[in-house]
Design a protein around this motif. Sequence first.
Motif, mmCIF file in Angstrom:
data_model
loop_
_atom_site.group_PDB
_atom_site.id
_atom_site.type_symbol
_atom_site.label_atom_id
_atom_site.label_comp_id
_atom_site.label_asym_id
_atom_site.label_seq_id
_atom_site.Cartn_x
_atom_site.Cartn_y
_atom_site.Cartn_z
ATOM 1 N N SER A 169 0.843 -1.185 0.000
ATOM 2 C CA SER A 169 0.000 0.000 0.000
ATOM 3 C C SER A 169 0.881 1.238 0.000
ATOM 4 C CB SER A 169 -0.903 0.003 1.243
ATOM 5 O OG SER A 169 -1.554 1.236 1.380
ATOM 6 N N GLY A 170 0.489 2.220 -0.787
ATOM 7 C CA GLY A 170 1.315 3.425 -0.903
ATOM 8 C C GLY A 170 0.636 4.661 -0.375
ATOM 9 N N GLY A 171 -0.216 4.533 0.659
ATOM 10 C CA GLY A 171 -0.992 5.667 1.141
ATOM 11 C C GLY A 171 -0.148 6.866 1.515
ATOM 12 N N LYS A 172 0.804 6.696 2.421
ATOM 13 C CA LYS A 172 1.632 7.821 2.872
ATOM 14 C C LYS A 172 2.523 8.351 1.757
ATOM 15 C CE LYS A 172 1.786 6.487 7.764
ATOM 16 N NZ LYS A 172 2.667 6.117 8.903
ATOM 17 N N VAL A 173 3.047 7.452 0.955
ATOM 18 C CA VAL A 173 3.922 7.861 -0.146
ATOM 19 C C VAL A 173 3.151 8.703 -1.165
ATOM 20 C CG1 VAL A 173 5.369 7.001 -2.026
ATOM 21 C CG2 VAL A 173 5.384 5.844 0.189
ATOM 22 N N LEU A 174 1.932 8.261 -1.485
ATOM 23 C CA LEU A 174 1.105 9.015 -2.419
ATOM 24 C C LEU A 174 0.615 10.322 -1.810
ATOM 25 C CD1 LEU A 174 -0.917 6.041 -3.904
ATOM 26 C CD2 LEU A 174 0.652 7.515 -5.169
ATOM 27 N N ALA A 175 0.381 10.330 -0.492
ATOM 28 C CA ALA A 175 -0.059 11.557 0.171
ATOM 29 C C ALA A 175 1.001 12.644 0.067
ATOM 30 C CB ALA A 175 -0.391 11.273 1.631
ATOM 31 N N VAL A 176 2.257 12.284 0.278
ATOM 32 C CA VAL A 176 3.338 13.266 0.151
ATOM 33 C C VAL A 176 3.461 13.751 -1.285
ATOM 34 C CG1 VAL A 176 5.846 13.575 0.309
ATOM 35 C CG2 VAL A 176 4.612 12.420 2.147
ATOM 36 N N PHE A 177 3.304 12.839 -2.229
ATOM 37 C CA PHE A 177 3.336 13.207 -3.646
ATOM 38 C C PHE A 177 2.217 14.196 -3.964
ATOM 39 C CE2 PHE A 177 1.981 12.192 -8.058
ATOM 40 C CZ PHE A 177 3.136 12.556 -8.725
ATOM 41 N N GLN A 178 1.012 13.937 -3.443
ATOM 42 C CA GLN A 178 -0.104 14.850 -3.658
ATOM 43 C C GLN A 178 0.130 16.181 -2.963
ATOM 44 O OE1 GLN A 178 -4.357 13.575 -2.971
ATOM 45 N NE2 GLN A 178 -4.286 15.250 -1.490
ATOM 46 N N MET A 179 0.690 16.142 -1.747
ATOM 47 C CA MET A 179 0.983 17.381 -1.020
ATOM 48 C C MET A 179 1.950 18.263 -1.789
ATOM 49 S SD MET A 179 1.333 15.979 2.888
ATOM 50 C CE MET A 179 1.858 17.568 3.527
ATOM 51 N N ALA A 180 2.893 17.644 -2.481
ATOM 52 C CA ALA A 180 3.833 18.425 -3.281
ATOM 53 C C ALA A 180 3.102 19.179 -4.386
ATOM 54 C CB ALA A 180 4.908 17.512 -3.873
ATOM 55 N N THR A 181 2.159 18.501 -5.044
ATOM 56 C CA THR A 181 1.373 19.162 -6.095
ATOM 57 C C THR A 181 0.523 20.292 -5.522
ATOM 58 O OG1 THR A 181 1.272 17.080 -7.337
ATOM 59 C CG2 THR A 181 -0.296 18.799 -7.946
ATOM 60 N N ASP A 182 -0.199 20.004 -4.433
ATOM 61 C CA ASP A 182 -1.053 21.020 -3.824
ATOM 62 C C ASP A 182 -0.227 22.175 -3.271
ATOM 63 O OD1 ASP A 182 -3.338 19.593 -4.412
ATOM 64 O OD2 ASP A 182 -3.434 18.592 -2.474
ATOM 65 N N GLY A 183 0.937 21.855 -2.695
ATOM 66 C CA GLY A 183 1.802 22.911 -2.170
ATOM 67 C C GLY A 183 2.282 23.841 -3.271
ATOM 68 N N GLY A 184 2.656 23.268 -4.407
ATOM 69 C CA GLY A 184 3.052 24.107 -5.531
ATOM 70 C C GLY A 184 1.914 24.966 -6.034
ATOM 71 N N ALA A 185 0.687 24.401 -6.050
ATOM 72 C CA ALA A 185 -0.476 25.142 -6.526
ATOM 73 C C ALA A 185 -0.839 26.296 -5.597
ATOM 74 C CB ALA A 185 -1.669 24.205 -6.675
ATOM 75 N N ILE A 186 -0.458 26.189 -4.322
ATOM 76 C CA ILE A 186 -0.748 27.257 -3.362
ATOM 77 C C ILE A 186 0.381 28.299 -3.352
ATOM 78 C CG2 ILE A 186 -1.034 27.779 -0.903
ATOM 79 C CD1 ILE A 186 -2.406 25.022 -0.644
ATOM 80 N N ILE A 187 1.636 27.839 -3.314
ATOM 81 C CA ILE A 187 2.778 28.749 -3.205
ATOM 82 C C ILE A 187 3.038 29.488 -4.517
ATOM 83 C CG2 ILE A 187 5.281 28.835 -2.826
ATOM 84 C CD1 ILE A 187 4.929 26.462 -0.919
ATOM 85 N N GLY A 188 2.920 28.766 -5.642
ATOM 86 C CA GLY A 188 3.241 29.355 -6.940
ATOM 87 C C GLY A 188 2.519 30.651 -7.244
ATOM 88 N N PRO A 189 1.182 30.670 -7.166
ATOM 89 C CA PRO A 189 0.468 31.913 -7.483
ATOM 90 C C PRO A 189 0.827 33.073 -6.564
ATOM 91 C CG PRO A 189 -1.030 30.047 -7.516
ATOM 92 C CD PRO A 189 0.265 29.546 -6.942
ATOM 93 N N VAL A 190 1.109 32.762 -5.289
ATOM 94 C CA VAL A 190 1.452 33.835 -4.342
ATOM 95 C C VAL A 190 2.775 34.480 -4.731
ATOM 96 C CG1 VAL A 190 2.009 34.359 -1.936
ATOM 97 C CG2 VAL A 190 0.155 32.766 -2.464
ATOM 98 N N LEU A 191 3.818 33.668 -4.945
ATOM 99 C CA LEU A 191 5.133 34.213 -5.288
ATOM 100 C C LEU A 191 5.139 34.829 -6.677
ATOM 101 C CD1 LEU A 191 7.524 31.506 -3.794
ATOM 102 C CD2 LEU A 191 6.721 33.640 -2.783
ATOM 103 N N ALA A 192 4.505 34.144 -7.645
ATOM 104 C CA ALA A 192 4.465 34.696 -9.002
ATOM 105 C C ALA A 192 3.646 35.981 -9.036
ATOM 106 C CB ALA A 192 3.884 33.664 -9.972
ATOM 107 N N GLY A 193 2.573 36.026 -8.263
ATOM 108 C CA GLY A 193 1.768 37.245 -8.201
ATOM 109 C C GLY A 193 2.553 38.403 -7.620
ATOM 110 N N ALA A 194 3.370 38.126 -6.584
ATOM 111 C CA ALA A 194 4.203 39.181 -6.004
ATOM 112 C C ALA A 194 5.221 39.686 -7.025
ATOM 113 C CB ALA A 194 4.911 38.650 -4.761
#
Length: 418
Positions: free
Chosen positions: A352-377
Motif C-alpha cells: 500500500s502506498g498511502g503515505k507515499v502518495l499523500a506526500v506526492f499529492q501534497m507536493a502538487t497542492d503545495g506548488g499550486a498554493i505557493i506558486g500563485p502567491v510568489l508569481a503574483g508578487a
Amino acid sequence: MPLFRRSASATGAAGGTREKAVLSPIPRDIKVLIAAAFVIALGYGIVAPVLPQFAASFDVGVAAASIIVSVFAFMRLVFAPAGGALVGKWGERRVYLVGLLIVAISTGACAVAQDYWQLLLFRGLGGAGSTMFTVSAAALILRLAPPDSRGRVSGAYASTFLMGGILGPVVGGLLAGFGLRMPFVVYAVALLIAAAVVAIMLKKPSAATGDEVAVPEPMDLREALADPGYRAAVVSAFANGWATFGVRMALIPLFAAAVLGAGPETAGLALAVFAVGNALALTFSGRLSDSVGRRPLVIAGLVVAGLSIAAIGFTDSIPLFVAASVTAGFGSGLLGPAQQAAVADIIGSSRSGGKVLAVFQMATDGGAIIGPVLAGALADRIGYDWAFAVTGAVALAAALLWKLFGRETLAKPAQPDG
C-alpha cells in the motif's frame, strides 16, 4: 496474470514462432474507478463557476469569496498525511467510499448554508474528504494496474478527469439559471450515485488479495524518499502544481486583461486550449511511457511546459498567447501519466502506498498554493514577464533534476527463453 503472452501468429523466416509483447488488459475495478472519476470531475466543474458568486451572495468582499475557493485546496493539503495513514490502516476501498460520502454530504450542506461561515466550514470539510478519495483512488489504481500498463492506466484516468472538468462548467452554468444552490444539489446527488456504484461494482478484496481483510503492508516513507526516482517525482509534482495548477489558473486571466487588453473570453480561450493540448498528449503519452520509459516523458513534459509557460509572459499578441497556452497543455499531458506511473513503479503492486502518495499529492497542492502567491508578487513588483519566466524556470529546474539524479523506474520485461 502474465505480462507478456506468447503469440504464434507471427512467424520468423525459419518458420518458427517469435515473441510478441501483448499489453495486459485494464482490470474491471480500474474501469469502475475511472467511470467514478468522470462523475467526480464533472460535479467539481459544475460548482466551480458558481462557488465565488454563491459566497459573495452572503454580502462579503472579493477576498472572502476567494477564500471559499482556497479553503478546499488548503484542507486537501493539511489533511493529506492523515488520509495517507487511513489508507494504510483501513484499506483503499473503505477510505475511498468514506471520502466520497464526506464530499457528498458536505456539498449537500453547502446547498443549504445560511451564512458565509457555514459555507466556509462545509467547503473545508469537502476538501478533507477529497483528499481521502483522491489518495485512496490513486493507491488502488496504481496497485491494481498491471506493471506494463501503468502509464496507459494513468493516462486514461487523467483523460477522464479532464473531460469531466471541461464539461462540468458548461453544465454548471446552465444549472445556475435555476439558482446558485442548484449546482451543489446536483453535485451531491451525483457523488452519492458514484459512491453507490463503486460500493456495488468494486470488488471486495479477500484475504488472498489484500485490503480490508488483510491490508497490504504500507511502504515506509523513508524508503521511498531514499529512492532518487521518488525524490525527483516529488520535485516535479511541486513544479507541475506551481505552473499548471497554480500560476496558469491565477495569472493567465490577469495577464490577458492587463498586458494584452483582452477580455475574459480570451482568458477562457487560453484555459480551454490548454485543456485541448493536454488531451492531445494524453492520447499517447501513457502508452509511450510504458514502452520507452517514464524518465524521457517526464523530462520532455517539464521542458515543453516550462518553456511554453515562460514564453506566455513575453507574448504581445493574442495568437501567440493562445499558441503558448496550447503548447504548455501538451507538455503537461506528456508529464502527468509518466510521473504517476513512476511513483507506482517505486511502490509496486504488493504494498500500500498511502503515505507515499499523500506526500506526492501534497507536493502538487503545495506548488499550486505557493506558486500563485510568489508569481503574483513578482508580477506586482517587476512585471508579468518575470512572473512567468520564474515559473518556467521552476519546471526546467525539475527537468534538470530528473536528468541528473532521477532514475528510470520502468522495469525491463524478462527476455523470452530461447
